[in-house]
Design a protein around this motif. Sequence first.
Motif, PDB file in Angstrom:
ATOM      1  N   ILE A   1      29.632 -14.220   9.909  1.00 25.11           N
ATOM      2  CA  ILE A   1      29.406 -12.782  10.045  1.00 25.11           C
ATOM      3  C   ILE A   1      29.782 -12.164   8.699  1.00 25.11           C
ATOM      4  O   ILE A   1      30.892 -12.393   8.196  1.00 25.11           O
TER       5      ILE A   1
ATOM      6  N   LYS B   1      29.926  -8.490   6.575  1.00 24.28           N
ATOM      7  CA  LYS B   1      29.870  -7.029   6.664  1.00 24.28           C
ATOM      8  C   LYS B   1      30.230  -6.464   5.301  1.00 24.28           C
ATOM      9  O   LYS B   1      31.180  -6.924   4.671  1.00 24.28           O
TER      10      LYS B   1
ATOM     11  N   CYS C   1      33.836  -6.300   3.480  1.00 27.40           N
ATOM     12  CA  CYS C   1      34.804  -7.143   4.190  1.00 27.40           C
ATOM     13  C   CYS C   1      34.573  -8.608   3.838  1.00 27.40           C
ATOM     14  O   CYS C   1      33.447  -9.005   3.555  1.00 27.40           O
TER      15      CYS C   1
ATOM     16  N   ASP D   1      33.761 -12.446   4.487  1.00 24.51           N
ATOM     17  CA  ASP D   1      32.952 -13.115   5.506  1.00 24.51           C
ATOM     18  C   ASP D   1      33.855 -13.829   6.508  1.00 24.51           C
ATOM     19  O   ASP D   1      34.929 -14.327   6.155  1.00 24.51           O
ATOM     20  N   ILE D   2      33.400 -13.887   7.746  1.00 21.44           N
ATOM     21  CA  ILE D   2      34.065 -14.668   8.782  1.00 21.44           C
ATOM     22  C   ILE D   2      33.193 -15.895   9.003  1.00 21.44           C
ATOM     23  O   ILE D   2      32.020 -15.766   9.361  1.00 21.44           O
TER      24      ILE D   2
ATOM     25  N   VAL E   1      33.943 -12.746  19.511  1.00 21.28           N
ATOM     26  CA  VAL E   1      34.221 -12.192  18.184  1.00 21.28           C
ATOM     27  C   VAL E   1      33.391 -10.936  17.950  1.00 21.28           C
ATOM     28  O   VAL E   1      33.909  -9.924  17.474  1.00 21.28           O
ATOM     29  N   LEU E   2      32.115 -10.970  18.296  1.00 24.17           N
ATOM     30  CA  LEU E   2      31.265  -9.792  18.133  1.00 24.17           C
ATOM     31  C   LEU E   2      31.796  -8.608  18.945  1.00 24.17           C
ATOM     32  O   LEU E   2      31.787  -7.475  18.483  1.00 24.17           O
TER      33      LEU E   2
ATOM     34  N   VAL F   1      34.972  -8.094  19.879  1.00 24.03           N
ATOM     35  CA  VAL F   1      36.231  -7.635  19.295  1.00 24.03           C
ATOM     36  C   VAL F   1      35.984  -6.848  18.007  1.00 24.03           C
ATOM     37  O   VAL F   1      36.625  -5.819  17.767  1.00 24.03           O
ATOM     38  N   LEU F   2      35.049  -7.314  17.180  1.00 25.26           N
ATOM     39  CA  LEU F   2      34.772  -6.628  15.918  1.00 25.26           C
ATOM     40  C   LEU F   2      34.150  -5.257  16.130  1.00 25.26           C
ATOM     41  O   LEU F   2      34.285  -4.379  15.294  1.00 25.26           O
ATOM     42  N   ASP F   3      33.430  -5.085  17.244  1.00 24.41           N
ATOM     43  CA  ASP F   3      32.809  -3.794  17.572  1.00 24.41           C
ATOM     44  C   ASP F   3      32.014  -3.253  16.381  1.00 24.41           C
ATOM     45  O   ASP F   3      32.215  -2.122  15.930  1.00 24.41           O
ATOM     46  N   LEU F   4      31.107  -4.091  15.866  1.00 29.39           N
ATOM     47  CA  LEU F   4      30.276  -3.716  14.723  1.00 29.39           C
ATOM     48  C   LEU F   4      29.283  -2.622  15.119  1.00 29.39           C
ATOM     49  O   LEU F   4      28.921  -2.503  16.291  1.00 29.39           O
TER      50      LEU F   4
ATOM     51  N   TRP G   1      25.504  -5.266   8.351  1.00 25.67           N
ATOM     52  CA  TRP G   1      26.200  -6.500   8.681  1.00 25.67           C
ATOM     53  C   TRP G   1      25.179  -7.544   9.101  1.00 25.67           C
ATOM     54  O   TRP G   1      24.039  -7.219   9.413  1.00 25.67           O
TER      55      TRP G   1
END
Length: 80
Positions: free
Chosen positions: A8, A10, A13, A15-16, A28-29, A31-34, A65
């Motif tokens: 991911i 963004k 930020c 990268d994850i 993860v998506l 929790v990140l609340d993109l 992102w």
Amino acid sequence: MNFYAWTISKRGCPDIKEVTTVNEIRDVLRVLDLPGVAPPEFTTLEAEVADHGSYHHDVGSMDQWSLTWTKVSGDSLVVD
């Protein structure tokens, strides 16, 4: 159980990068609340996920992102 290598990215930020199951990618998506909406295969439980792909949200904007994934195993993960 299938495992996927995924990233991911963004703007602004680090990268994850992980190797996990689809359910963990979904977590993860969430929790990140993109901004925007993630691809349907990652928002709908039991949805079929392609072996590889990428999704880009709002390219060129501050909300940009992306998610890139590749299937790395099938029914079992063999680690030597």
